[in-house]
Write a protein that holds these residues in place. Sequence first.
Motif, PDB file in Angstrom:
ATOM      1  N   LYS A  87      49.107  58.422  28.033  1.00  0.00           N
ATOM      2  CA  LYS A  87      50.443  58.532  28.621  1.00  0.00           C
ATOM      3  C   LYS A  87      50.379  58.558  30.144  1.00  0.00           C
ATOM      4  CE  LYS A  87      54.511  61.552  28.699  1.00  0.00           C
ATOM      5  NZ  LYS A  87      55.102  62.825  28.182  1.00  0.00           N
ATOM      6  N   ASP A  88      49.473  59.348  30.696  1.00  0.00           N
ATOM      7  CA  ASP A  88      49.405  59.532  32.143  1.00  0.00           C
ATOM      8  C   ASP A  88      48.910  58.297  32.883  1.00  0.00           C
ATOM      9  OD1 ASP A  88      50.286  62.070  31.674  1.00  0.00           O
ATOM     10  OD2 ASP A  88      48.342  63.054  31.996  1.00  0.00           O
ATOM     11  N   PHE A  89      47.964  57.566  32.285  1.00  0.00           N
ATOM     12  CA  PHE A  89      47.362  56.421  32.968  1.00  0.00           C
ATOM     13  C   PHE A  89      47.818  55.074  32.409  1.00  0.00           C
ATOM     14  CE2 PHE A  89      44.244  59.859  33.671  1.00  0.00           C
ATOM     15  CZ  PHE A  89      44.152  59.808  35.055  1.00  0.00           C
ATOM     16  N   GLY A  90      48.695  55.102  31.407  1.00  0.00           N
ATOM     17  CA  GLY A  90      49.155  53.852  30.804  1.00  0.00           C
ATOM     18  C   GLY A  90      48.051  53.095  30.103  1.00  0.00           C
ATOM     19  N   LEU A  91      47.119  53.833  29.502  1.00  0.00           N
ATOM     20  CA  LEU A  91      45.964  53.214  28.852  1.00  0.00           C
ATOM     21  C   LEU A  91      46.338  52.565  27.522  1.00  0.00           C
ATOM     22  CD1 LEU A  91      43.373  56.091  29.368  1.00  0.00           C
ATOM     23  CD2 LEU A  91      43.392  53.898  30.561  1.00  0.00           C
ATOM     24  N   SER A  92      45.538  51.609  27.128  1.00  0.00           N
ATOM     25  CA  SER A  92      45.595  51.050  25.777  1.00  0.00           C
ATOM     26  C   SER A  92      44.298  51.396  25.072  1.00  0.00           C
ATOM     27  CB  SER A  92      45.773  49.527  25.824  1.00  0.00           C
ATOM     28  OG  SER A  92      46.967  49.178  26.489  1.00  0.00           O
ATOM     29  N   TYR A  93      44.375  51.604  23.760  1.00  0.00           N
ATOM     30  CA  TYR A  93      43.187  51.955  22.979  1.00  0.00           C
ATOM     31  C   TYR A  93      43.032  51.040  21.772  1.00  0.00           C
ATOM     32  CZ  TYR A  93      43.357  56.657  25.219  1.00  0.00           C
ATOM     33  OH  TYR A  93      43.380  57.707  26.108  1.00  0.00           O
ATOM     34  N   LEU A  94      41.776  50.750  21.449  1.00  0.00           N
ATOM     35  CA  LEU A  94      41.417  50.299  20.110  1.00  0.00           C
ATOM     36  C   LEU A  94      40.667  51.464  19.504  1.00  0.00           C
ATOM     37  CD1 LEU A  94      41.052  48.256  17.810  1.00  0.00           C
ATOM     38  CD2 LEU A  94      38.949  47.475  18.944  1.00  0.00           C
ATOM     39  N   PHE A  95      41.285  52.115  18.516  1.00  0.00           N
ATOM     40  CA  PHE A  95      40.730  53.335  17.952  1.00  0.00           C
ATOM     41  C   PHE A  95      40.138  53.021  16.581  1.00  0.00           C
ATOM     42  CE2 PHE A  95      40.634  57.510  16.020  1.00  0.00           C
ATOM     43  CZ  PHE A  95      40.284  58.330  17.073  1.00  0.00           C
TER      44      PHE A  95
END
Length: 273
Positions: free
Chosen positions: A200-208
């Motif tokens: 949320k804070d850094f606008g990250l995207s994840y492949l989890f």
Amino acid sequence: MSLLQVKAVTHSYNSHTFLKWKEPSKKVLTDISLSIDEGTCLGLLGTSGAGKSTLGKVILGLERPQQGQVLFQGHDIYTADKLTRQKIRRDLQVVFQDSYSAVNPRMTAESIIGEPLENYEKLTVAEQKRTVIELLERVGLSEKDLKKYPHQFSGGQLQRINIARAISLKPLLIVLDESVSSLDMVNQTLILELLSELKKDFGLSYLFITHDIKVAYSISDTLGVLEKGELIEHYNSKDLFFSSEHPVVEQMRSSILAEHPRFRSLPMRSNRS
């Protein structure tokens, strides 16, 4: 345009006997296509041997597929020019399952987190130390941990070190390969909360990448299900997982029916009726 696009990726491993006779290749990924938008998390579910980690390596540029493309911000990560590949390596980071194997045991926390900064940033010694301290504090540790070595941290703390290293260059996408599966339930919850905050804070995207349905559901926006190297389901909303009629998904879902609120029996209600 999606941040990451995987297009019709197929990959096999060749195997040899002790006599060096070549055996038929073993297909581990078959015609995989998926995408991840900016600021979202795709949870990739699958049992052991489904091909999840291999797909992760393909996306990270560590395992070139025999067929298909991996596009990051529209660039094919395997055919892009040198400068583009360098930028992709900066913007695409990873956190592995084994926090201890992922670090050099002879390096301090300061050196582990600072390594990417040394490779990509031109900071003074004081600036880099200040940045590392800020990263430590951002993942729930402190300046007093700077000079500690990996063996002086718990598994959960060391995974926080790995996360701090992964976010040090402010990447766009982080591949999380079973990154909480080796932790106890308390540390799993704390790390998942941290990852959600950072997203949320850094606008990250994840492949989890995970085999744990509950863990995937807690952090993901979308879900994919990998089975024997094939992407059998890909849901734009994670809630669709619970209405899928695919037999493999139904079997996976049956393992959590007793625990998931949406599938609990409600005897008190039936008694009232």
